[in-house]
Design an enzyme around this catalytic site. Sequence first.
Site, PDB file in Angstrom:
ATOM      1  CG  HIS A  99      -1.634   1.302   1.456  1.00  0.00           C
ATOM      2  ND1 HIS A  99      -2.687   1.732   0.694  1.00  0.00           N
ATOM      3  CD2 HIS A  99      -1.413   2.278   2.375  1.00  0.00           C
ATOM      4  CE1 HIS A  99      -3.091   2.916   1.127  1.00  0.00           C
ATOM      5  NE2 HIS A  99      -2.330   3.283   2.150  1.00  0.00           N
ATOM      6  CG  ASP A 141       7.292  17.095 -26.641  1.00  0.00           C
ATOM      7  OD1 ASP A 141       7.590  16.651 -25.515  1.00  0.00           O
ATOM      8  OD2 ASP A 141       6.531  16.496 -27.425  1.00  0.00           O
ATOM      9  CD1 TRP A 166       6.628   3.578   4.310  1.00  0.00           C
ATOM     10  CD2 TRP A 166       7.684   4.431   2.530  1.00  0.00           C
ATOM     11  NE1 TRP A 166       6.949   4.884   4.597  1.00  0.00           N
ATOM     12  CE2 TRP A 166       7.594   5.445   3.518  1.00  0.00           C
ATOM     13  CE3 TRP A 166       8.301   4.751   1.318  1.00  0.00           C
ATOM     14  CZ2 TRP A 166       8.106   6.728   3.336  1.00  0.00           C
ATOM     15  CZ3 TRP A 166       8.816   6.029   1.160  1.00  0.00           C
ATOM     16  CH2 TRP A 166       8.716   7.005   2.152  1.00  0.00           C
ATOM     17  CB  SER A 183      11.109   5.844 -13.851  1.00  0.00           C
ATOM     18  OG  SER A 183      10.020   6.707 -13.946  1.00  0.00           O
ATOM     19  CB  SER A 184      12.028   9.415 -10.010  1.00  0.00           C
ATOM     20  OG  SER A 184      11.002   8.581  -9.659  1.00  0.00           O
ATOM     21  CG  HIS A 202      11.828  14.847   5.598  1.00  0.00           C
ATOM     22  ND1 HIS A 202      10.722  14.500   6.319  1.00  0.00           N
ATOM     23  CD2 HIS A 202      11.719  16.162   5.353  1.00  0.00           C
ATOM     24  CE1 HIS A 202       9.983  15.575   6.516  1.00  0.00           C
ATOM     25  NE2 HIS A 202      10.565  16.597   5.945  1.00  0.00           N
ATOM     26  CD  GLU A 251       9.311  10.138  -2.752  1.00  0.00           C
ATOM     27  OE1 GLU A 251      10.376  10.311  -3.374  1.00  0.00           O
ATOM     28  OE2 GLU A 251       8.207   9.995  -3.301  1.00  0.00           O
ATOM     29  CE1 TYR A 297       7.978  19.426   3.390  1.00  0.00           C
ATOM     30  CE2 TYR A 297      10.025  18.281   3.793  1.00  0.00           C
ATOM     31  CZ  TYR A 297       8.944  18.974   4.268  1.00  0.00           C
ATOM     32  OH  TYR A 297       8.810  19.204   5.594  1.00  0.00           O
ATOM     33  CB  SER A 351      -0.438  28.723  -6.478  1.00  0.00           C
ATOM     34  OG  SER A 351       0.231  28.532  -5.245  1.00  0.00           O
ATOM     35  CG  HIS A 389      11.822  14.838  11.321  1.00  0.00           C
ATOM     36  ND1 HIS A 389      11.660  16.059  10.730  1.00  0.00           N
ATOM     37  CD2 HIS A 389      11.295  13.942  10.447  1.00  0.00           C
ATOM     38  CE1 HIS A 389      11.058  15.910   9.558  1.00  0.00           C
ATOM     39  NE2 HIS A 389      10.831  14.639   9.375  1.00  0.00           N
ATOM     40  CG  HIS A 390      11.318  10.412   9.206  1.00  0.00           C
ATOM     41  ND1 HIS A 390       9.980  10.304   8.908  1.00  0.00           N
ATOM     42  CD2 HIS A 390      11.761  11.485   8.511  1.00  0.00           C
ATOM     43  CE1 HIS A 390       9.634  11.263   8.050  1.00  0.00           C
ATOM     44  NE2 HIS A 390      10.699  11.994   7.794  1.00  0.00           N
ATOM     45  CB  THR A 440       4.601  25.072   5.889  1.00  0.00           C
ATOM     46  OG1 THR A 440       5.798  24.317   5.684  1.00  0.00           O
ATOM     47  CG2 THR A 440       3.415  24.252   5.416  1.00  0.00           C
ATOM     48  CE  LYS A 446       3.525  27.220  -1.486  1.00  0.00           C
ATOM     49  NZ  LYS A 446       4.343  27.933  -2.476  1.00  0.00           N
ATOM     50  NE  ARG A 449       3.474   3.680  10.849  1.00  0.00           N
ATOM     51  CZ  ARG A 449       4.353   4.242  10.008  1.00  0.00           C
ATOM     52  NH1 ARG A 449       5.362   4.939  10.480  1.00  0.00           N
ATOM     53  NH2 ARG A 449       4.226   4.105   8.713  1.00  0.00           N
TER      54      ARG A 449
END
Lengths: 253, 567
Positions: free
Chosen positions: B74, B104, B139, B169-170, B253, B255, B257, B268, B302-303, B328, B331, B450
């Site tokens: 998931h 293009d 994950w 790919s990314s 981390h 990722e 963002y 926006s 922080h993880h 943040t 924004k 979890r």
Amino acid sequence: MANAQDGYAGSWQLNLQTPASPLQAEIYDFHTMLLWITGIIVVFVTALLAYAVVKFRRKKGVEPANFAHNTLIEVIWTIVPIVVLIIIAIPSLKLLYLEDRIPEPELTIKTTGYQWYWGYEYMDYDGLEFMSYPIADEDIDESKGQKRLLSTDNPVVVPVDTNIQILVAAADVIHAFALPAAGVKKDAVPGQLNETWMRIDRPGVYYGQCSEICGTGHSYMPIEIHAVSKEEFDAWTRKQGAKLKPKAIAEDK
Amino acid sequence: MADHKPGFFTRWFCSTNHKDIGTLYILFSIFAGIIGGAFSMYMRMELQDPGVQFMTNEDGSPNGQMWNVFITAHGLIMVFFVVMPGLIGGFGNWFVPLMIGAPDMAFPRLNNISFWLIIPAFLLLIASALVDIGAGTGWTIYPPLSAKLGHPGMSVDMAIFALHLAGASSILGAANFITTILNMRVPGMTLHKMPLFVWSMLVTSFLLVLAVPVLGGAITMLLTDRNFGTTFFNPEGGGDPILFQHLFWFFGHPEVYIMILPAFGIVSHIISTFSRKPIFGYLAMAYAMVAIGFVGFIVWAHHMYTTGISVNTLTYFTVATLIIAVPTGVKIFSWLATMWGGSIIYKTPMLWAIGFIFLFTVGGVTGVVLANAGMDVVLHDTYYVVAHFHYVLSLGAVFILFAGWYYWIGKMSGRMYPEFLGKVHFWMTFIGVNLTFFPQHFLGLAGMPRRYIDYPAPLLPEGLDWWGRTQFMFNEAWMQLHSWATGAVYESTITWGYHGWNFVSSMGAYLAGGSVILFIVIVFWTLFFGRKASDNYWDVEDKIMTLEWTISSPPPFHQFEIQPKVK
Ligand SMILES: [Cu+2]
């Protein structure tokens, strides 16, 4: 609605578990402060949003404003959050250093995570170590206060009002030793000995669960702690046939 | 101007056209989203009641490994095969060239391979769940659980290859975006005149090329640990399992963002369009994204607050993490200021965007709570974290996937979506996801860990089937609410444990799941029965116009054969 329980979660509980240690009491208070600050922020932003949604609906003949800058307001909404963060950071860091370690432990317990049970070793005693397995659902005896997925066959017995150093290790994969009511959580990492501490302030039964995914039985390796008076604790160690190590050796750890 | 579209096979399988590749990405994202969503439905069914009813072995005992495989699949599917292909591959491919006036992407063939690497990556990931015991590592694939010790067999190897391909790919896609954005803007469009969505894609692309290779390195080291006897992460050979966590989160981390920045860009535009006002604080908005991207690289631990890293390190990561709240906040407030004084019309995309602002604020403040290492000790690896990251991702990024779809589907397909059904879809999802995830804050605060297949709580009376259990709990919830509201005495049989809010959470998930079915109906309705879309169907005014509204809907196969001008 929230049934308060001690040492485990109540049904429909909304907040943190009832603190059973001075440390968790501090965490609880810090969280209450955060709840106020974050709650006010959410209400404030939502109110602005709701006001804008209602007030600036498209109406015939009303042309939109055209501004896209306002230096003053931009400075304000940069500075104010910084101030709020400083207000949060000060008690936050104080709490962090309080959690870190206890300077003078009176008792040291080493716990080791296995797939899927916990082992305990009382470092100040000779011959006081055991494994603690979960009790299967069909063997749970609710009349004894046992709880499914929380109760173990060998609860950890600890004295109240004692600074207890907890050393956390792992034998196979990473686990995490957790006791929410005492504000304790520390990863059990293979090849590493972690340290944390607790001081339980009243007798009772307190539960925790493994808090790092560790494979098939991750949901089935609970932690059960019985906090008893110091006299009862001494009686329990004698009954286990454990001998206090000479103090010099104990302090040499 | 005649379009020379190639034949079906050449057009869709050998495509080098950014719009066609964008369409393929969006279709793939929807398809993968249905699979990843179905996984979560099954998990919520299992967690609806205590005890294990669905994920059992043949003898009826709980299949904890199956559970772990589900949560892993998931998570990986939603991150790598839904949000990233949807926002970056899909909307990025479609609208970056259109918005900068380019015919293009810079490297059309690279674009093609970027998409076609995703397909085998996805197949490898699905196959990894089906061979041996499946990859039940979460994950985050932490060793030693993901090493041979925890996962013998080849499922984790296949998951690693899946990530290798998705990562390649990314990276290729990101290189393409950077080159396109830096080199192919129409004359006059300086960086400081570039639409915010293009800004968001530029920042995202830099995050991708800097972060994804680190993941690639980490999982390659894991692969050699597993197969070739190296011991990077194995303490028995002098390695360190925590090293993997540092490498993983140095990628992981940024990722998050990578997933949310493109959404920021899209929000926006939507708010500006439907408020008929220019974006408030354009430059601050652009540089807030740059700041978020930069700070995103220096907060990874922080993880890892409970791994035993030293208290001074925790102090640094606490402070650094708290700082993210500042850009943040800029924004959020700037979006509000864009609406302020506007002439707002509430079409479906605007509903999603406003819903996003509210939900992202909620997810943002729980992020501030979690940022405190001292607080995190009781919340780490509980449902509080699950609630937090679903508020910012499932309710943040995914809301904007939908917002972008409704905003641009007329441009992409030439047909308009049904407005009423779109609004029903929004409200079903909004109510559903809030019912699903808000109660998870309570579960986490109360200490529920979890990644659990089952949770402590008294079992319901034996012999109840799913419907019987559901009725029982509806009654329980109703009686609790009634006694809370009126003060009437209610003696519940469920006095402890995590059942109550898990039940509510599952009910919300079913509602959100139902809304996905409605969305599929809307997609087909739009493509077959939608009325024709005009070139500028939102009546975007000149002063806030981006270039995609100056060309036909759908755009010609090759647009901007005459270079547009920017004032
Ligand atoms: Cu464990």
